[in-house]
Design a protein around this motif. Structure first.
Motif, PDB file in Angstrom:
ATOM      1  N   TYR B  61     117.438 133.124 -21.187  1.00  0.00           N
ATOM      2  CA  TYR B  61     117.713 132.296 -22.361  1.00  0.00           C
ATOM      3  C   TYR B  61     118.526 133.080 -23.388  1.00  0.00           C
ATOM      4  N   GLU B  62     119.449 133.873 -22.886  1.00  0.00           N
ATOM      5  CA  GLU B  62     120.349 134.621 -23.748  1.00  0.00           C
ATOM      6  C   GLU B  62     121.786 134.376 -23.310  1.00  0.00           C
ATOM      7  N   ILE B  63     122.648 134.200 -24.313  1.00  0.00           N
ATOM      8  CA  ILE B  63     124.073 134.004 -24.063  1.00  0.00           C
ATOM      9  C   ILE B  63     124.801 135.206 -24.654  1.00  0.00           C
ATOM     10  N   GLY B  64     125.684 135.807 -23.883  1.00  0.00           N
ATOM     11  CA  GLY B  64     126.506 136.880 -24.420  1.00  0.00           C
ATOM     12  C   GLY B  64     127.716 136.311 -25.133  1.00  0.00           C
ATOM     13  N   ILE B  65     128.118 136.981 -26.213  1.00  0.00           N
ATOM     14  CA  ILE B  65     129.346 136.584 -26.910  1.00  0.00           C
ATOM     15  C   ILE B  65     130.190 137.840 -27.089  1.00  0.00           C
ATOM     16  N   ILE B  66     131.377 137.823 -26.520  1.00  0.00           N
ATOM     17  CA  ILE B  66     132.303 138.940 -26.713  1.00  0.00           C
ATOM     18  C   ILE B  66     133.455 138.437 -27.563  1.00  0.00           C
ATOM     19  N   MET B 122     133.646 134.468 -24.091  1.00  0.00           N
ATOM     20  CA  MET B 122     134.405 135.693 -24.365  1.00  0.00           C
ATOM     21  C   MET B 122     135.894 135.421 -24.547  1.00  0.00           C
ATOM     22  N   THR B 123     136.539 136.355 -25.230  1.00  0.00           N
ATOM     23  CA  THR B 123     137.977 136.475 -25.124  1.00  0.00           C
ATOM     24  C   THR B 123     138.186 137.653 -24.189  1.00  0.00           C
ATOM     25  N   THR B 124     139.383 137.895 -23.754  1.00  0.00           N
ATOM     26  CA  THR B 124     139.627 139.065 -22.913  1.00  0.00           C
ATOM     27  C   THR B 124     140.888 139.751 -23.392  1.00  0.00           C
ATOM     28  N   ALA B 125     140.934 141.068 -23.219  1.00  0.00           N
ATOM     29  CA  ALA B 125     142.096 141.857 -23.622  1.00  0.00           C
ATOM     30  C   ALA B 125     143.307 141.513 -22.762  1.00  0.00           C
ATOM     31  N   SER B 126     143.055 141.073 -21.531  1.00  0.00           N
ATOM     32  CA  SER B 126     144.166 140.739 -20.642  1.00  0.00           C
ATOM     33  C   SER B 126     143.748 139.663 -19.658  1.00  0.00           C
ATOM     34  N   THR B 140     127.414 137.554 -12.695  1.00  0.00           N
ATOM     35  CA  THR B 140     126.295 136.780 -12.149  1.00  0.00           C
ATOM     36  C   THR B 140     125.999 135.541 -12.994  1.00  0.00           C
ATOM     37  N   PHE B 141     126.874 135.222 -13.937  1.00  0.00           N
ATOM     38  CA  PHE B 141     126.643 134.109 -14.857  1.00  0.00           C
ATOM     39  C   PHE B 141     127.975 133.395 -15.091  1.00  0.00           C
ATOM     40  N   PRO B 142     127.943 132.123 -15.522  1.00  0.00           N
ATOM     41  CA  PRO B 142     129.202 131.443 -15.845  1.00  0.00           C
ATOM     42  C   PRO B 142     129.842 132.028 -17.109  1.00  0.00           C
ATOM     43  N   ILE B 143     131.176 132.012 -17.119  1.00  0.00           N
ATOM     44  CA  ILE B 143     131.941 132.541 -18.253  1.00  0.00           C
ATOM     45  C   ILE B 143     132.800 131.440 -18.835  1.00  0.00           C
ATOM     46  N   LEU B 144     132.805 131.344 -20.150  1.00  0.00           N
ATOM     47  CA  LEU B 144     133.744 130.460 -20.833  1.00  0.00           C
ATOM     48  C   LEU B 144     134.725 131.333 -21.590  1.00  0.00           C
ATOM     49  N   LEU B 145     136.014 131.112 -21.341  1.00  0.00           N
ATOM     50  CA  LEU B 145     137.056 131.868 -22.021  1.00  0.00           C
ATOM     51  C   LEU B 145     137.490 131.130 -23.267  1.00  0.00           C
ATOM     52  N   SER B 146     137.499 131.819 -24.404  1.00  0.00           N
ATOM     53  CA  SER B 146     137.938 131.164 -25.614  1.00  0.00           C
ATOM     54  C   SER B 146     139.313 131.682 -26.014  1.00  0.00           C
ATOM     55  N   ASP B 147     140.240 130.768 -26.157  1.00  0.00           N
ATOM     56  CA  ASP B 147     141.630 131.061 -26.494  1.00  0.00           C
ATOM     57  C   ASP B 147     142.301 131.981 -25.471  1.00  0.00           C
ATOM     58  N   ARG B 148     141.848 131.881 -24.231  1.00  0.00           N
ATOM     59  CA  ARG B 148     142.509 132.552 -23.114  1.00  0.00           C
ATOM     60  C   ARG B 148     142.627 131.521 -22.000  1.00  0.00           C
TER      61      ARG B 148
END
Lengths: 333, 333
Positions: B61-66, B122-126, B140-148
């Protein structure tokens, strides 16, 4: 990038993998020397235990952070500086903006207990509220209070707002100002209380008495600053200077002044609290009471880690200095 | 405040406590209907499972935010808006500022896998870097890309920077400007690439050709904006307008212009990207390309939750509109 494993931790600490594992899982059967060595190896290597590898009573290697509002740049700067310390020790941050809402604060304390976080850095909506005090005392982890001063047995990191306000108000008095509007938050919490004290002390030291009409304390919101500045500027006798007594209040003060077409500093002098691009790039640049919030963030992170690792005994209370940065927003009258 | 228990969840979902527990612990023996009902009850009640009650394969029940940098106010606004959605569903946010550093990004992806987070925004550097692509695919988890914008199978929430820049540049061309300096980040990532495209399209639609000298793309840092503005203002032939093509770039542009004693808009016209108190309270107020970053935050949070709960099948790509807000920082030449 190879992951750091428990074997690396055990090797660096000079203990068996079993001992390292017992320390990670908080078993009580490990001697204090070994606990310290394993914890230090974990820190140095940036080891993150797999959640699967943790026993029921295991540490989460997570720190909770409760801030008023993460969109206030200096608070975000505090959090980012704390992150550099936690990153280096393999801890992650669970962050929540509670907006001075005591119900949400209670909810977060409860949630963090169930998430088994290792420690919490927080501000609180109220230092005295009985239910909040009880919830903090019941917490299963150490708490560090930031910019809140408590009688409870918590560590605190505080800003010297009393001196900051004293210096700012003394400066304005020296420029001939007497009708100095101070807008700040509730005196139920340390930053509001300290600023009101500093205001009174500056007047007293100048041999002047305080007209309570010019001291407004209710909330630290930008909207409060806008409202209090607006209403005082619409009175027959106006203030000649405004001190925005909160990190998020300068915008409200500037909006009220701009909306009335008044000039800074010709019509009214202004001093802000905490530095910002807004203060620096305003026309004219705004004089501010500033402090190093990143320094406070790093120190707070280090202090809660020391507390978690049992490196400190007595309660710690650290006060950080403020500085008056004079720019172009105040004039003599 | 009474805590929500698994009994409350089971009651609302109309299942046994055992079934609710199996859903919480991701057991594969529960039918899809029951999974959905239990997950919805968890969301509605804001239930947080005790870490102890979770089985080895349990959700965190934790979401990572980068994010790039939490001290950029619009990014903090994005995070705070996402929080409102996660709070309502009993999820906590692990937040990290990675500062476009690919090493740290790899480290965080690895750490989040070991922490067994449920999803990552997350956003990503590249977008293209092979190692980053592999690390995201291995997650091991779904990723949502923001502004990428990626070719991989990730959900994306994007801002329509191409149209925003197109509108801003067309507006400046209409005012007679031709030497329009665009400063933005690398075209390796969506926001830089889109802005350069919008710039070219505006010139093309006006029947003009682009002088590549006025299109600068390297990083989104405020210091880059300061450097590029400063160096172009020190050339023999100056730009007549500057477009700050990044959410953190207006400060750098304003510092360079102020430092040279130039007046806005008499000496140079300026347009910012994303709205801010700084843009609004500058003298004169700055014209900006703006969008609702809080809306993007809420939608991103909802989308990753839908993905976690298996409510969506195909990859989603949502584009949010921009708007040109005309203030006093541009003049005709």
């Amino acid at each position: 990038m190879a992951s750091v494993t428990i074997r690396d931790v055990a090797r660096m600490a000079g203990v068996s993998v079993g001992t390292a594992s017992r320390v990670i899982n908080n078993a009580s059967t490990v001697g204090p020397d070994n606990v310290l060595r394993v914890r230090e190896a974990i820190s140095k290597l940036g080891f993150v235990p797999d959640r699967n590898a943790q026993a029921m009573r295991g540490n989460s290697y997570e720190i909770g952070i409760i801030v008023r509002d993460i969109t206030i740049p200096v608070l975000a700067g505090f959090v980012k500086a704390a992150q550099t310390v936690f990153d280096a020790h393999g801890y992650a941050m669970l962050i929540n903006s509670v907006e001075n809402n005591r119900g949400r604060e209670l909810q977060m304390l409860d949630q963090f207990c169930r998430r088994r976080i290792d420690g919490l850095i927080m501000t609180t909506a109220s230092e005295d509220d009985a239910q909040l005090v009880r919830a903090r005392e019941k917490a299963t982890f150490p708490i560090l209070l930031s910019d809140r001063d408590l009688t409870e047995n918590c560590d605190c990191t505080l800003i010297d707002h009393e001196f900051g306000t004293y210096q700012a108000v003394s400066y304005l008095i020296g420029l001939g100002h007497r009708r100095i509007l101070l807008i700040t938050g509730s005196t139920d919490v340390y930053p509001g209380r300290s600023r009101v004290r500093g205001y009174h002390r500056a007047f007293k030291d100048a041999g002047l008495s305080v007209d309570p009409h010019w001291v407004r304390f209710s909330t630290f919101e930008s909207s409060t600053a806008f409202f209090e500045t607006s209403s005082s500027l619409d009175e027959a006798v106006r203030p000649t200077a405004v001190l925005a007594g909160g990190i998020d209040m300068l915008t409200g003060v500037l909006k009220a002044i701009r909306g009335r077409g008044l000039r800074i500093p010709e019509d009214i002098s202004v001093i802000g609290n905490s530095d910002s691009d807004l203060a620096l790039l305003s026309t004219p640049p705004i004089t501010v009471v500033k402090w190093d919030y990143e320094d406070v963030g790093r120190a707070s992170a280090q202090l809660i880690l020391d507390r978690i690792m049992g490196k400190v005994e007595e309660r710690r209370r650290i006060v950080f200095p403020t500085e008056l940065v004079i720019r172009g927003s105040c004039s003599a009258i």
